[in-house]
Design an enzyme around this catalytic site. Sequence first.
Site, PDB file in Angstrom:
ATOM      1  N   HIS A 370       0.822  -1.212   0.000  1.00  0.00           N
ATOM      2  CA  HIS A 370       0.000   0.000   0.000  1.00  0.00           C
ATOM      3  C   HIS A 370       0.858   1.266   0.000  1.00  0.00           C
ATOM      4  O   HIS A 370       0.339   2.382  -0.210  1.00  0.00           O
ATOM      5  CB  HIS A 370      -0.933  -0.007   1.219  1.00  0.00           C
ATOM      6  CG  HIS A 370      -2.254   0.642   0.958  1.00  0.00           C
ATOM      7  ND1 HIS A 370      -2.483   1.480  -0.109  1.00  0.00           N
ATOM      8  CD2 HIS A 370      -3.432   0.588   1.650  1.00  0.00           C
ATOM      9  CE1 HIS A 370      -3.736   1.908  -0.075  1.00  0.00           C
ATOM     10  NE2 HIS A 370      -4.335   1.383   0.979  1.00  0.00           N
ATOM     11  N   ASP A 374      -2.175   2.264  -4.544  1.00  0.00           N
ATOM     12  CA  ASP A 374      -3.400   2.700  -3.873  1.00  0.00           C
ATOM     13  C   ASP A 374      -4.500   1.655  -4.055  1.00  0.00           C
ATOM     14  O   ASP A 374      -4.434   0.806  -4.950  1.00  0.00           O
ATOM     15  CB  ASP A 374      -3.866   4.042  -4.437  1.00  0.00           C
ATOM     16  CG  ASP A 374      -2.904   5.174  -4.102  1.00  0.00           C
ATOM     17  OD1 ASP A 374      -2.253   5.091  -3.043  1.00  0.00           O
ATOM     18  OD2 ASP A 374      -2.801   6.126  -4.897  1.00  0.00           O
TER      19      ASP A 374
END
Length: 399
Positions: A370, A374
């Site tokens: 992450h 995204d």
Amino acid sequence: MSTEVRVPTLGESVTEATVATWFKQPGDAVAVDEMLCELETDKVTVEVPSPVAGTLSEIVAAEGDTVGVDALLAQISEGGAAAAPAAPKAEAPAEAPAPAAAAPAAKDVEDAPSAKKLMAENNLSNVAGTGKDGRVMKEDVLNALSGASAAPAPAAAPRAPVAASQADREERVKMTRLRQTIAKRLKDSQNTAAMLTTYNEVDMTEVMALRNEYKDLFLKKHGVKLGFMSFFTKACIHALNEVPEVNAEIDGTDIVYKNYVNMGIAAGTPTGLVVPVINDADQLSFAGIEKAIAEKGAKARDGKLSMAEMQGGTFTISNGGVYGSLMSSPILNPPQSGILGMHKIQDRPMAINGQVVIRPMMYLALSYDHRIVDGKGAVTFLVRVKEALEDPRRLLMDL
């Protein structure tokens, strides 16, 4: 005449190995290129063949010893000298076993050469060893230098007391270097990456129909079976082109985008999980991908993969479905930013155009970092894979 058997070159960045198994014992006859022993590195298993024909006169590095590149493993007597080791055994059978038993004991407690050198350079002493019989390994010294030498100790603390009636039914086996490396890399991945997993499901009807229709012609023309993995590889490549951050990696404060796809295909072996890499998979046809998967899969099962064949991957596919897994969250293979988990194909009732029909369904899981990917990018990637597999014609049209 005596010939030395030494540790061969182990591969880039690999300087040590553990002697796993000796296939021959002192006094045994050996032929040219006959396997003498097997070495384990943190990546691959290396077989050491005999350079000459003769008799194995001495084993210098015992099983469990850590050896460096070009270290002496054994001595082989050639020609007439081959019979020499047998004579002392007949004359003094009582004395021969004593030195043989003493030598390995001395070796077991001797610190690894790389560890001794590192301790001398940094004026270290009394480093706790985790090797055989308390032997200090290079990793122990590095841990001590980084202030993490106390970290291994608590690992044993949580172990609950074992009843005396059960203690003799336990078996303690030292982890192989490969298993230790797998454990370390997976834990490092969890500690480093901001790992998250997103899920979807794919209807495998069209892929299965296409495969059934063309599998015989495919085998006849290309000499390799048409499997599902080439479809998934092609679908992932298609999705990576649209969401390039899943194919990128973080290097310090930079993001390195790869304009190529080196596809890692995770494979289970008797010694542990390995990930052979298909370089420039985005340039290969379905047949080229299937041939590469078959070749590297066979090497993985036989323990013949080289270091180079497991390096440089930019994305990984792991198929837990072959073992019956219905759903799982794969762990990233650092420094990669994405890994796709395939699962078991299972018939399930699905609502199609207002009707309940039975379809062969598979759950897909994308684990991603992450820090660089995204949620939108991850979901988009997985949807593109799903779309390509549910309508394989999209791959031909680049849609």
